[in-house]
Design an enzyme around this catalytic site. Structure first.
Site, mmCIF file in Angstrom:
data_model
loop_
_atom_site.group_PDB
_atom_site.id
_atom_site.type_symbol
_atom_site.label_atom_id
_atom_site.label_comp_id
_atom_site.label_asym_id
_atom_site.label_seq_id
_atom_site.Cartn_x
_atom_site.Cartn_y
_atom_site.Cartn_z
ATOM 1 N N TYR A 159 0.952 -1.167 -0.021
ATOM 2 C CA TYR A 159 -0.027 0.089 -0.210
ATOM 3 C C TYR A 159 0.906 1.167 0.125
ATOM 4 C CZ TYR A 159 -4.251 2.562 1.808
ATOM 5 O OH TYR A 159 -5.297 3.297 1.914
ATOM 6 N N LYS A 173 -1.406 -1.289 -3.945
ATOM 7 C CA LYS A 173 -2.252 -0.243 -4.040
ATOM 8 C C LYS A 173 -1.836 1.221 -4.226
ATOM 9 C CE LYS A 173 -5.790 2.495 -2.110
ATOM 10 N NZ LYS A 173 -6.545 2.923 -1.011
#
Lengths: 312, 312, 312, 312
Positions: free
Chosen positions: D139, D167
């Site tokens: 992330y 992400k």
């Protein structure tokens, strides 16, 4: 979402400023850069931008650059000129010089070095606009000036006729998209130019509604960027993406310089100039102090990428 | 921990640049500022620093400022001159001007706007040194140039004679202390000048081994800073602290401008100039665009603080 | 400028958390650290601060640390406990644990990871205060939480009884001085504790009016910091400065780890633990993942500095 | 440029965590959120992301959230779970909980609060991978953790099987494009998932080669994002852009909260929850301390935007 006639659109490369080894402007090489770009089909020229080493040059050198670019272009495409100084009065001095040298528009940043907030930034752009009849494009480049131009400010300035467009080098595509979205819904802003400065996302930003691009890498491969732009404009996104991918790989030349002994501007401008020297467009890859030119090993790495991209 | 003879020591205010309402330099007021500072007993003058609005002024105005400051000072104390431009060549242009106008030393920052790493920064200071016989002081002001000058770099440049001192406006007193500590252990650096630019911790930094201070607020209260410095030098830290506390309260004038419509430089320079106008030293509190001068209400708040500090 | 009885004053080291090689808390070594610190004469202990690897530890380990520190201290000096979590509810969970384990006060930061502005920060400290009878000290550490606690906010929270002091690790001594200055003028804040977290400017910050210090390096040399503090309190600033200079040189141990393969916390905590292992206070210089312990060469460099400082 | 089978693709909303007024998790509302998203046709669910208020929740609440999301989803789409803690050991604790609750993959950030460099960041992701059989997605959210995951690091970790995707909430689309470009040229990385977290440039990032998106705003309008995704996948970029433009306007709900009294997370999560309450999906727009819920006026502004977007 109609954006019919932005004043400045297409590929508008930030023209590099070739130098002799002694630091003086190499006029002949600069003429060849302009011809190289016009020959590639670009839609405008941005002289004295960051890639043009504008903050390194003396005022005399800057005048010389504008003189060569304007004369060589000879009206074939618009010439927009960076007037980049820390504060208002000095920017206006540069605007005066740009006016007298015959450019079509000026490009200005938020103040830098000095510590400013939103009111000072707005007053800055308004004061410059009040001082000239030339159109003003805002140059949003927080990595250099450490101020981000907000969407609301840009829309306000656009509605008031203070700026006619933006060159976005903010790296903040979310903000860029929001700006484009706001502008596209206001018929009064139909001629606003939203230009992206990011070499590797031109297809994506064109899909998002950009008017065009100001890619430093277009100094090296203007024809590639023009093909990319044409594909975008015709809605052929698959072709656009393939062209963009090739260009994205070419952008690796900015990694050619040894990261242990070079930084930021040296790596970008240095590699563009080295590529142009390898392509025979300019005589020397000399850069302004305190940058250093790429050395032999680094130059070899640039050559490799040019080969992979089909440029040599 | 001997630091016997720093080249530049004591209170060296960064001289403000008084302006007429039309933005031109107010020579008469500038002369009075210099006399006000010399009358307060300061030990040197720093012309064309951040408080002197150096990045707002044209080259012609900068020359005018140096001319007035050097002539009015008439050799009573050293005059050091800011030569503050984004990159090397332009700095050297300003150094040339400073040389011809008779200053005693130049003050230079790391490059700004352009993206540089440690190698570029070092090359910058070395190239400037190579271009002039004047001593060079490094101006460490990351809030403006977005580069911090590291302790190791400064010590290296000092050992090589490239810089003879530092004006520290970094806000990083840990780093400043480490620099002072390194310098104090090297006899070859006995004349190195470590000047703090932070108005409200002069006593603390003098205890830590500073050679002196470059406080913008000393434009307003030079005599107070001289008393503070004298107390520090004589080891009377209790007196020093009391004087510093009074001055620290006076520094609240930088909070006089409305924070909703002003920022950074406007608040600092604007309040210093407003105080000097209230004290009758300068004619106008005008500041350069895109700053705005303090208004009537804000001026009243500056007046209140001057009263509390016993200056009116 | 009277500051008669701050609640927490003197030298309050942020206690390191010794670990076994498998990452579990080394209770015996932790007991010896506490005894080492108390033996050095410190005036309080700060468990579970940044130097105590608080954000690396599980709640079970944190409870274990507080248990050992409180029991070993046995009321000889106050124990204050870091309750450091990204947001309010989780901080309050840690406050509950700290309450049950018998600490004297809690230390809390602004929220982190989440994006907060001034209103959220103020609400955070107020909500924690509302949830406990323990005194709360604010921990101002923008390098970790990326929010600076402003002078106005701290003064407001102090006046409302929400915080009884601050541990300042902001590196912003200008702001610290302004805080101390504000506090010293308000008799209602006579017990407010202004503690500096910066190892190398304790003398300077004590002169500026600090109540005491929270130096990570005091884990290594508690007696030195106590001598420094005593000299400051007795107004013997010349002695204070000499002691501070010795300590400043010792602080070079944080440069012992290879900068090419380590960063920030690894270098600080890693060197403190290595020094404590070399001094025989703890068994291992193990640190929490993703840090790595100092290797043999790096350890040798720590040893050299300990020797120079007269500690081995 | 073939990217045939990324493991996680399509629209994967970061599921909000509905709360009762007292701060406890509202299980019934959370079930309805999941049903609302599945009903909209989303391709996966990301529980305990930033929009899910993960750093505000206790471990017990987090377990409850995963339990509800996994059970309600019942295998219809993959559930990926944020395991977001400042350092390695605590992340692994959360990974253990996620494993036992039956999620399909974990999502982890660089360390935060603690000061880390590239070596620590790499060691962190590797240690987490070594501790679990679950796939790990990185992330990249520098605005929260203040570390940017570089293209080279991500490619290295991908090649070593440490991460199966990213992400990207970095706002740095240049870097995202370079990552996608690198990945697309390596057949061994054919299943790598490059998900953009930026609501308003999904069309652009899909053109650039993204596998899918993780838009917080998809909580409000999952069907719109699914239509957008489908248009992108089928190469119908004109339709994609129209849908994206509508959604970009809807994103203005994050401007509904008063900017003078709210910030960042409050404005984002607060407006998503308010919209969901207005849509009847959740019972309350309550948010975790130190955020505050949107008030009546702010809620009215959210309602206006929902109307404009054709959602009410």
């Amino acid at each position: 979402m109609n954006h019919p006639t932005p004043s400045y659109s297409g590929v508008v490369p930030p023209v590099v400023t070739p130098l002799h080894e002694d630091g003086s402007v190499d006029r002949a090489s600069l003429e060849r850069v302009v011809e190289h770009l016009l020959g590639g089909g670009v839609h405008g020229l941005f002289a004295l931008g960051s890639s043009g080493e504008t903050v390194y040059l003396t005022d005399e050198q800057r005048d010389e650059v504008l003189d060569v670019v304007v004369k060589t272009t000879a009206g074939q495409v618009p010439v927009i000129a960076g007037c980049i100084e820390p504060a208002t009065q000095r920017v206006i001095q540069r605007v005066r010089a740009a006016e007298s040298l015959g450019v079509d528009a000026v490009v200005t940043t938020a103040p830098f070095y000095t510590l400013v907030g939103p009111h000072e930034v707005e007053r800055h752009f308004r004061a410059i606009h009040a001082a000239t009849a030339l159109p003003q494009l805002a140059y949003d480049i927080p990595v250099c000036v450490h101020v981000k131009l907000g969407v609301d400010l840009l829309v306000t300035l656009a509605r008031d006729g203070v700026v006619v467009g933006v060159k976005d080098s903010s790296g903040d595509d979310v903000s860029f998209r929001q700006l484009v979205s706001e502008v596209s819904q206001d018929p009064a802003l139909a001629t606003f130019s939203a230009l992206t400065g990011h070499e590797v996302v031109v297809d994506a930003m064109m899909l998002a509604g950009a008017s065009g691009s100001v890619p430093g890498l277009a100094n090296v491969d203007p024809a590639g960027y023009v093909r990319l732009h044409d594909a975008c404009v015709s809605g052929d996104w698959a072709t656009a993406r393939v062209e963009q991918e090739r260009i994205t790989r070419l952008f690796r030349i900015v990694g050619a310089a040894d990261p242990a002994t070079t930084f930021g501007s040296t790596r970008g401008v240095g590699s563009f100039k080295t590529a142009l020297a390898l392509l025979g467009v300019i005589d020397s890859n000399a850069v302004s102090l305190p940058m250093r030119p790429l050395d032999q090993d680094e130059t070899a790495r640039v050559h490799d990428q040019l080969e992979l991209a089909g440029l040599v």
